[in-house]
Scaffold this motif. Sequence first.
Motif, PDB file in Angstrom:
ATOM      1  N   TYR A 119       0.784  -1.068  -0.069  1.00 26.86           N
ATOM      2  CA  TYR A 119       0.160  -0.026  -0.065  1.00 26.86           C
ATOM      3  C   TYR A 119       0.724   1.230  -0.149  1.00 26.86           C
ATOM      4  O   TYR A 119       1.888   1.468   0.662  1.00 26.86           O
ATOM      5  CB  TYR A 119      -0.817  -0.156   1.293  1.00 26.86           C
ATOM      6  CG  TYR A 119      -1.653   1.288   1.379  1.00 26.86           C
ATOM      7  CD1 TYR A 119      -2.931   1.303   0.499  1.00 26.86           C
ATOM      8  CD2 TYR A 119      -1.656   2.094   2.483  1.00 26.86           C
ATOM      9  CE1 TYR A 119      -3.882   2.435   0.790  1.00 26.86           C
ATOM     10  CE2 TYR A 119      -2.439   3.285   2.441  1.00 26.86           C
ATOM     11  CZ  TYR A 119      -3.599   3.285   1.607  1.00 26.86           C
ATOM     12  OH  TYR A 119      -4.209   4.558   1.916  1.00 26.86           O
ATOM     13  N   PHE A 120       0.701   2.226  -1.091  1.00 28.21           N
ATOM     14  CA  PHE A 120       1.443   3.352  -0.955  1.00 28.21           C
ATOM     15  C   PHE A 120       2.851   3.178  -1.672  1.00 28.21           C
ATOM     16  O   PHE A 120       3.221   4.040  -2.730  1.00 28.21           O
ATOM     17  CB  PHE A 120       1.687   3.917   0.198  1.00 28.21           C
ATOM     18  CG  PHE A 120       1.907   5.281   0.309  1.00 28.21           C
ATOM     19  CD1 PHE A 120       1.201   6.305  -0.163  1.00 28.21           C
ATOM     20  CD2 PHE A 120       3.046   5.707   0.972  1.00 28.21           C
ATOM     21  CE1 PHE A 120       1.690   7.764  -0.371  1.00 28.21           C
ATOM     22  CE2 PHE A 120       3.543   6.995   0.841  1.00 28.21           C
ATOM     23  CZ  PHE A 120       2.703   8.078   0.321  1.00 28.21           C
ATOM     24  N   ILE A 121       3.614   2.310  -1.315  1.00 28.75           N
ATOM     25  CA  ILE A 121       4.890   2.044  -1.743  1.00 28.75           C
ATOM     26  C   ILE A 121       5.056   0.528  -2.179  1.00 28.75           C
ATOM     27  O   ILE A 121       4.244  -0.122  -1.681  1.00 28.75           O
ATOM     28  CB  ILE A 121       6.122   2.466  -1.060  1.00 28.75           C
ATOM     29  CG1 ILE A 121       6.100   1.667   0.313  1.00 28.75           C
ATOM     30  CG2 ILE A 121       6.135   3.972  -0.783  1.00 28.75           C
ATOM     31  CD1 ILE A 121       7.412   1.865   0.831  1.00 28.75           C
ATOM     32  N   LEU A 180       0.578  -2.232   7.861  1.00 27.99           N
ATOM     33  CA  LEU A 180      -0.251  -1.368   6.875  1.00 27.99           C
ATOM     34  C   LEU A 180       0.406  -1.009   5.607  1.00 27.99           C
ATOM     35  O   LEU A 180      -0.243  -0.885   4.376  1.00 27.99           O
ATOM     36  CB  LEU A 180      -0.601  -0.126   7.591  1.00 27.99           C
ATOM     37  CG  LEU A 180      -1.222  -0.020   8.855  1.00 27.99           C
ATOM     38  CD1 LEU A 180      -1.227   1.366   9.469  1.00 27.99           C
ATOM     39  CD2 LEU A 180      -2.615  -0.751   8.795  1.00 27.99           C
ATOM     40  N   VAL A 181       1.678  -1.174   5.410  1.00 20.91           N
ATOM     41  CA  VAL A 181       2.390  -0.614   4.357  1.00 20.91           C
ATOM     42  C   VAL A 181       2.798  -1.647   3.324  1.00 20.91           C
ATOM     43  O   VAL A 181       2.194  -2.202   2.188  1.00 20.91           O
ATOM     44  CB  VAL A 181       3.560   0.494   4.518  1.00 20.91           C
ATOM     45  CG1 VAL A 181       4.133   0.968   3.042  1.00 20.91           C
ATOM     46  CG2 VAL A 181       3.127   1.505   5.304  1.00 20.91           C
ATOM     47  N   VAL A 182       3.809  -2.591   3.706  1.00 24.01           N
ATOM     48  CA  VAL A 182       4.253  -3.631   3.001  1.00 24.01           C
ATOM     49  C   VAL A 182       4.275  -5.036   4.062  1.00 24.01           C
ATOM     50  O   VAL A 182       4.708  -5.016   4.997  1.00 24.01           O
ATOM     51  CB  VAL A 182       5.602  -3.415   2.528  1.00 24.01           C
ATOM     52  CG1 VAL A 182       6.152  -4.733   1.873  1.00 24.01           C
ATOM     53  CG2 VAL A 182       5.843  -2.108   1.578  1.00 24.01           C
ATOM     54  N   GLU A 183       3.734  -6.142   3.396  1.00 25.36           N
ATOM     55  CA  GLU A 183       3.655  -7.296   4.179  1.00 25.36           C
ATOM     56  C   GLU A 183       5.037  -7.784   4.216  1.00 25.36           C
ATOM     57  O   GLU A 183       5.813  -7.905   2.916  1.00 25.36           O
ATOM     58  CB  GLU A 183       2.795  -8.201   3.318  1.00 25.36           C
ATOM     59  CG  GLU A 183       2.452  -9.447   3.997  1.00 25.36           C
ATOM     60  CD  GLU A 183       1.537 -10.544   3.079  1.00 25.36           C
ATOM     61  OE1 GLU A 183       1.865 -10.464   2.063  1.00 25.36           O
ATOM     62  OE2 GLU A 183       0.939 -11.182   3.735  1.00 25.36           O
TER      63      GLU A 183
END
Lengths: 274, 268
Positions: A119-121, A180-183
């Motif tokens: 998400y996002f990056i 939230l950003v990268v698994e």
Amino acid sequence: MMSSIIERNRYLILRRTIQTGLLILFGGANWWGWKLLQGNYSSAYVLESFYLTDPHAVLQTFATGFIMSSDAIIGGIIVLIFYALIAGRSFCSWVCPVNMVTDLSTWMRKKWKITQKEYFISLNRKTRYWVLGLGILLSPIVGVAAFEMINPITMLHRGIIFGFGAGWAIIIALFLFDLLVVEYGWCGHLCPLGAFYSVTSRFSLIKVKHDVEKCTMCMKCFDVCHEKQVLNLIGEKSGYIVGECSNCGRCIEVCNDSALKYAIYNYKNQEVQR
Amino acid sequence: MAAKQNMNSRRDALKTLFRGAGLLSLGGAVWGSTAVTLKASELTLRPPGALDEYHFVKACIRCGTCVEACPYDTLQLATLDDHTAIGTPFFKPRLIPCYMCTDVPCVPVCPSGALDVKKIAKQNDGVKTGKPDINKAKMGVAMLDQEACLAYWGIQCDACYRACPLFGEAITLEFKRNERTGKHAFLKPVVHRDICTGCGLCEHACVTEKAAIFVLPRSVATGKVGAHYIKGWDKDDEERLRNLKEKKTEESSPEDELNDWEYLLDDE
Ligand code: SF4
Ligand code: SF4
Ligand code: SF4
């Protein structure tokens, strides 16, 4: 029922026991003056007789142009040899305290059904090798072991033993990043220590072995593995799991068909044996 | 067609290369500047036997073994908010000073060489032994603020003088007549920088609200005259000049600016 839960999490339970047990031993040294394991994962003073040192930190210090005392260097060589020849990248899932934080992120992801992997990056799994190289390269330029200045692993470990200060904010940030950003963002994409051990332990003795004849292609192992790219041989051919595998054993636990198990690496014959 | 595809893929490869290089430099710049900012630690007091700050931050592996060895909980490991290289040991004497243990337990346990017994080695007839001598430590140097020191007001206070482990050596009392009262004496503490270890027991003991005597790192609290000033009244210092000249003539460089110094010796 209960016993099957334990059975299905046997390595997980063992890993958590070792991880927290080591933390307690280290903590006890500072809080109650125990002499078993003093210091921390940067360098541990064992039984007041010898040291075990983080080889990656020694390497960075070496890059700054400073030659450490033999105590630290020998300690680094012992640790390096242990993981490189025997245990593989198991520091990451059996010892490292950050593993418990990022595993919590993964667990909450499943619980809250956060399915979006990025998400996002977006991040490449190879990024960590660049971080590893960059850290070594920067060390002589900034005149200090570059990764050790921002290392969240030792920050967490020191925090638990010696007190956090504002350091807990970094740990929360890392937790949220993975959530939230990268698994698997930190351990699976960025951490240079994981990259270091992945490279150095390519030929370690202890590895997970796949038996294709028993495999029913249920794909349960892909569900739990935090380095899915290492499972490329599943259902294709028998052999050893190499690369960024951290020997956590989650895949072994979830496999209902005994198609995965810990084994001793066979240098000569890497594919066929049962 | 094939050639065109080739061109495209080559252009793509170049693009990726440039992007990669750009990202790498971006990462390096952010990371590097962060590291440099975080390690700036001019005002940190290090444990006894520490290398100079420049080498110390390189050497220290941040294990905290020295911290655990200290029986007085003097040393702490820097966290993010301590404004010094994160994870490295330091102490704040106003909180807990260094009690100058005679066996110096913090130094020999250091695995990295950041704390070096050689720096505080006990001397036997001028020869360094392997044993530490805490009186040789140079953790910092005590500075005295005369405006805030009660003794300089004429009030009797010798808290620092009595607290100093190098009693009567690192701090002495200077007697002066108090002209204001006409019948009292000043007992002014004076720090002797060559002897002071920077342990901070004086800072800890000082009775004023904010300590009037406090320890600063030597690198911060020390000035430097410069090599071209010579103490003409000091034989050893004069020797220094001669040695300098001899060396230069050996190297035989007549235009050497050092020759300009000759006039310094003229009046002899
Ligand atoms: S000399 Fe003693 S009191 Fe001072 S820092 Fe070392 S262990 Fe602590
Ligand atoms: S024992 Fe040495 S390496 Fe460890 S924290 Fe202290 S000074 Fe640093
Ligand atoms: S003058 Fe202060 S810092 Fe220096 S040795 Fe004495 S008590 Fe310690």
